[in-house]
Design a protein around this motif. Structure first.
Motif, PDB file in Angstrom:
ATOM      1  N   HIS A 303       0.820  -1.049  -0.205  1.00  0.00           N
ATOM      2  CA  HIS A 303      -0.231  -0.002  -0.233  1.00  0.00           C
ATOM      3  C   HIS A 303       0.793   1.040  -0.004  1.00  0.00           C
ATOM      4  O   HIS A 303       0.603   2.429  -0.462  1.00  0.00           O
ATOM      5  N   GLY A 314       0.926   6.262  -0.800  1.00  0.00           N
ATOM      6  CA  GLY A 314       0.450   5.492   0.213  1.00  0.00           C
ATOM      7  C   GLY A 314       1.045   5.526   2.381  1.00  0.00           C
ATOM      8  O   GLY A 314       1.842   5.841   1.809  1.00  0.00           O
ATOM      9  N   MET A 317      -1.575   1.044   6.272  1.00  0.00           N
ATOM     10  CA  MET A 317      -3.226   0.304   5.893  1.00  0.00           C
ATOM     11  C   MET A 317      -3.427   0.050   7.515  1.00  0.00           C
ATOM     12  O   MET A 317      -4.539  -0.260   8.331  1.00  0.00           O
ATOM     13  N   LEU A 457      -7.250   5.870   0.096  1.00  0.00           N
ATOM     14  CA  LEU A 457      -7.097   4.206  -0.173  1.00  0.00           C
ATOM     15  C   LEU A 457      -5.609   4.821  -1.069  1.00  0.00           C
ATOM     16  O   LEU A 457      -6.666   5.028  -2.544  1.00  0.00           O
ATOM     17  N   MET A 663      -2.243  -5.166  -4.783  1.00  0.00           N
ATOM     18  CA  MET A 663      -2.531  -5.673  -3.500  1.00  0.00           C
ATOM     19  C   MET A 663      -3.600  -7.548  -3.383  1.00  0.00           C
ATOM     20  O   MET A 663      -3.449  -7.798  -2.807  1.00  0.00           O
TER      21      MET A 663
END
Length: 756
Positions: A303, A314, A317, A457, A663
């Motif tokens: 990410h 990013g 997460m 995201l 991902m």
């Protein structure tokens, strides 16, 4: 003669009356649990002296009793193990509590976001499923840990019961001793003691030793630890584990000290629970933690290589697996350690992490042994640092099997199985210091979501490629991030920084310079240093200077030159300045050669040029990635010489799903010991299910053996009413006959008196 008959009759009457009493006792206790059949032993007196009851035998098989106690302990152990294993199997396999189902939903939501990365609802659904998956990890971990709480509670209850039973056995030993000393029959006391021993076998395995003189039985558990010795019983305790306060261990008090016998105990409910906790419960927590650890780290890493809707790199997460609290929670010091030590364990390579715990034991201030729990593998100073030079400071400990022990402050840094352990002894370690290292045990409970905004995201890739509209070849270019910190790396001086133009060159050749009439011959042109060659503009001119040496210049402005270069044998080594070598033989003064790209159309080299004018040249191999600062470029198929591509910053991250695809691909990547997340979870569920099934089979087999031995004991020691009824008639008839003998003696005696 009559007096002899009277004596014989009286003795016979008394003996058979006693036999009738024994038979009556047997019949009355036909339904008494644990009662052992008794049998009168008649003894004939010498010289026609009659009969007497020599003893009342207790019809018991001591060997069979001991076997039943062993079988009972074995069955109870398997049964306890099975109960917990079945519960764990149901927890892990049920869709309501399973990680696998939640992970399916997570990757399903990610695929929805891949299909339409512009959609905020799709992004919000993915975030919701991320939170649901994290909650499932947390809940399953908590449910499994509740089994540990249950085991703690049952240990306390069972220990209290064992202490009561042990006290009863000690009291019965005393009663039997007194009865035996007084010459009284103590069959009922022996029955009671055997019943208590059988009851004890349900809770813990033991061995016995009987004193033939006093009739007392001593009971030993573990590796010969005395629970009952004669008339005294030692006390069992539940004690907190020295390193893990969440687990209770088993201790026995002998004198004024309490020793930990947890690892010695086998059999019974306690042995089964301890076996399950050590070999199934803890291993499952470790494996579940490893899956959570690898999942969080690999997802975070990928990410962070992406770009969000606002063009930002990013972020995390999920929680950082090496946060300060997570690293410190992995190292537990035993409470009896003499040194004051703090420690941490940082996951350096998540792909190498093992689902197990390690014990670090110090045998001196600078002497230690590390033991891996899964296979008892051991490392010490002699077996570490064996693959290369020993690190000279803690920062150099960057490979498995290395350690550095700072003699000045006592700090230890070592790395095993992708985990770097740092121990701060605050002076020096003490002999006997022990530490428990658990790299994965808490990961499933610690994992949490960090990202909660749909726009954050990072589904897009921060770099993109484009091709010139005039390209005629079949080549396709793609770019991917290799380091989450690529942005910082790409601004390092001398590194290639997007935008980067990509072009192609044909192979180099060496020929005579046009209009030159050479005596010598040049051949075997080889590129030896692409980094030097990147700064050269071809063609390259090589001229013999009249003294046997050569002057070289390229076509750049200003030109790169090198003069007076001598041959080494026949080789002209231009690596340092031009990045090539070639052979020249028979050259005369004024000979001149040209190094240039040939006239073919086959791409042999790629040329990368960025906005600062930096260049990078390399051999072109279709499909082979070109490693750059934090990212890599891959060109496949066959480009034409005039084809060009551009690597640039992505300005269209809204509709880009390239990082989301990467991902999503992690669902099938072999990231956990050669398996995917879900495959490894499935293997763990399968292992637990297999252990539960094996325990069930063992319990059934143990129950069958136990029942068979009990049935055999019953056939030997149990009361048979038919047999006792027959003996009752037999002893009654003998009693009546004895009475007739007395009556006959009395009649004879009366007759004698009347005749006087």
């Amino acid at each position: 003669m009559s007096f002899g008959l009277l004596t014989l009759g009286t003795q016979s009457l008394q003996a058979n009356q006693t036999a009738l009493s024994v038979t009556g006792q047997n019949i009355s206790n036909v339904n008494t649990e644990g009662y052992t059949r008794q049998r009168p032993v008649f003894h004939s007196r010498a010289d026609l002296g009659g009969v007497e009851i020599d003893d009342i035998d207790r019809v018991a098989d001591a060997f069979l009793n001991r076997q039943i106690w062993t079988d009972s302990a074995t069955y109870s152990s398997y049964n306890a193990f099975e109960d917990f294993a079945n519960e764990l199997d149901n927890l892990m396999a049920s869709d309501v509590t399973s990680i696998s189902k939640a992970m399916d939903d997570y990757f399903g939501a990610l695929q929805t976001a891949v299909d339409d990365p512009v959609s905020l609802p799709n992004r919000e659904l993915f975030i919701a499923q991320s939170e649901a998956l994290v909650q499932r990890f947390n809940d399953l971990d908590a449910n499994i840990r509740r089994q540990n709480d249950t085991i703690n509670g049952r240990l306390e209850s069972n220990v209290a019961t064992i202490n009561t039973i042990a006290g009863n056995i000690a009291q019965l030993n005393d009663d039997i001793r007194i009865a035996k000393a007084a010459g009284n029959v103590s069959s009922e006391l022996l029955d009671q003691r055997d019943a208590k021993l059988e009851e004890l076998s349900e809770y813990i395995g033991f061995t016995t030793l009987e004193d033939g003189n006093t009739g007392e039985v001593s009971v030993f558990i573990g590796n010969g630890e005395p629970l009952v010795v004669g008339q005294s019983a030692n006390t069992l305790y539940t004690i907190t584990s020295p390193a893990d306060s969440s687990q209770l261990n088993l201790g026995i008090q002998i004198g004024n000290s309490v020793g930990d016998i947890t690892n010695q105990v086998t059999g019974g409910k306690i042995g089964g629970m301890l076996d399950y906790r050590e070999n199934t419960l803890n291993e499952t927590l470790d494996e579940l933690g490893r899956i959570a650890l690898v999942f969080a780290d690999t997802m975070n890493e990928q990410h962070q290589k992406g770009m969000d809707l606002d063009g930002n790199p990013g972020g995390l997460m999920f929680t950082d697996i090496n946060s300060g609290s997570a690293a410190s929670n992995r190292v537990l010091a035993e409470r009896d350690n003499l040194s004051t030590t703090t420690g941490s364990a940082v996951i350096s390579d998540v792909s190498q992490v093992q689902a197990t715990e390690y014990e670090l034991i110090f045998s001196g201030p600078q002497e230690f042994t590390l033991i891996r729990g899964s296979d008892e593998m051991r490392w010490n100073q002699a077996s570490l640092n064996a693959n290369g030079p020993a690190p000279t400071n803690a920062s150099e400990v960057d490979q498995d099997g290395e350690f550095y022990l700072d003699a000045a402050n006592g700090d230890l840094t070592l790395r095993i199985d992708g985990v770097t352990v740092t121990m701060d002894a605050a002076g020096s370690f003490a002999t006997g210091d022990k530490f428990l290292i658990r790299p994965t045990r808490n990961a499933a409970s610690e994992i949490d979501t960090v990202l909660n905004q749909a726009r954050q995201l990072a589904l897009a890739a921060p770099l993109a490629t484009s091709e010139d509209s005039g390209n005629t070849g079949t080549a396709v270019a793609s770019v991917s991030i290799t380091d989450q910190d690529y942005a910082a790396q790409s601004v390092v001086a001398g590194e290639m920084t997007p935008p980067i133009d990509v072009s192609f060159r044909t192979a180099l050749e060496v020929i005579d310079t046009p209009a030159a009439t050479n005596t010598g011959v040049a051949s075997n042109l080889t590129v030896t240093d692409f980094s030097v060659m990147s700064g050269i503009t071809f063609p390259l001119t090589i001229t013999e200077d009249g003294s046997g040496n050569f002057d070289i210049t390229d076509s750049a402005t200003p030109a790169n030159t090198q003069t007076g270069v001598a041959l080494t044998g026949s080789q002209l080594d231009l690596t340092a300045t031009f990045g090539v070598t070639l052979d020249i033989t028979g050259a005369a003064a004024g000979d001149s050669f040209t190094v240039q790209h040939d006239s073919s159309t086959d791409a042999a080299y790629y040329v990368l040029t960025d906005g600062d004018g930096d260049r990078q040249v390399g051999q072109y191999v279709s499909g082979q990635s070109i490693q750059l600062a934090g990212f890599e470029l891959t060109i496949s198929n066959q480009p034409d010489i005039n084809d060009t591509f551009v690597v640039r910053a992505n300005t269209d991250g809204v509709s880009d799903n390239r990082n989301a695809l990467l991902m999503s691909d992690l669902q099938f990547a072999k990231t956990v010991e050669g398996a995917s997340y879900q495959d490894k979870y499935g293997q763990t569920v399968e292992r637990v299910g297999t252990e539960a099934a094996v325990a069930q089979v063992n319990a059934q087999a143990g129950k069958a053996v136990l029942d068979s031995n009990k049935q055999q004991r019953s056939s030997i020691a149990g009361v048979n009413l038919d047999e006792e009824a027959a003996k009752l008639v037999q002893y009654q008839q003998a009693y009546q006959a004895s009475a007739q003998l007395i009556r006959a003696a009395q009649t004879i005696f009366d007759s004698l008196l009347q005749s006087v």
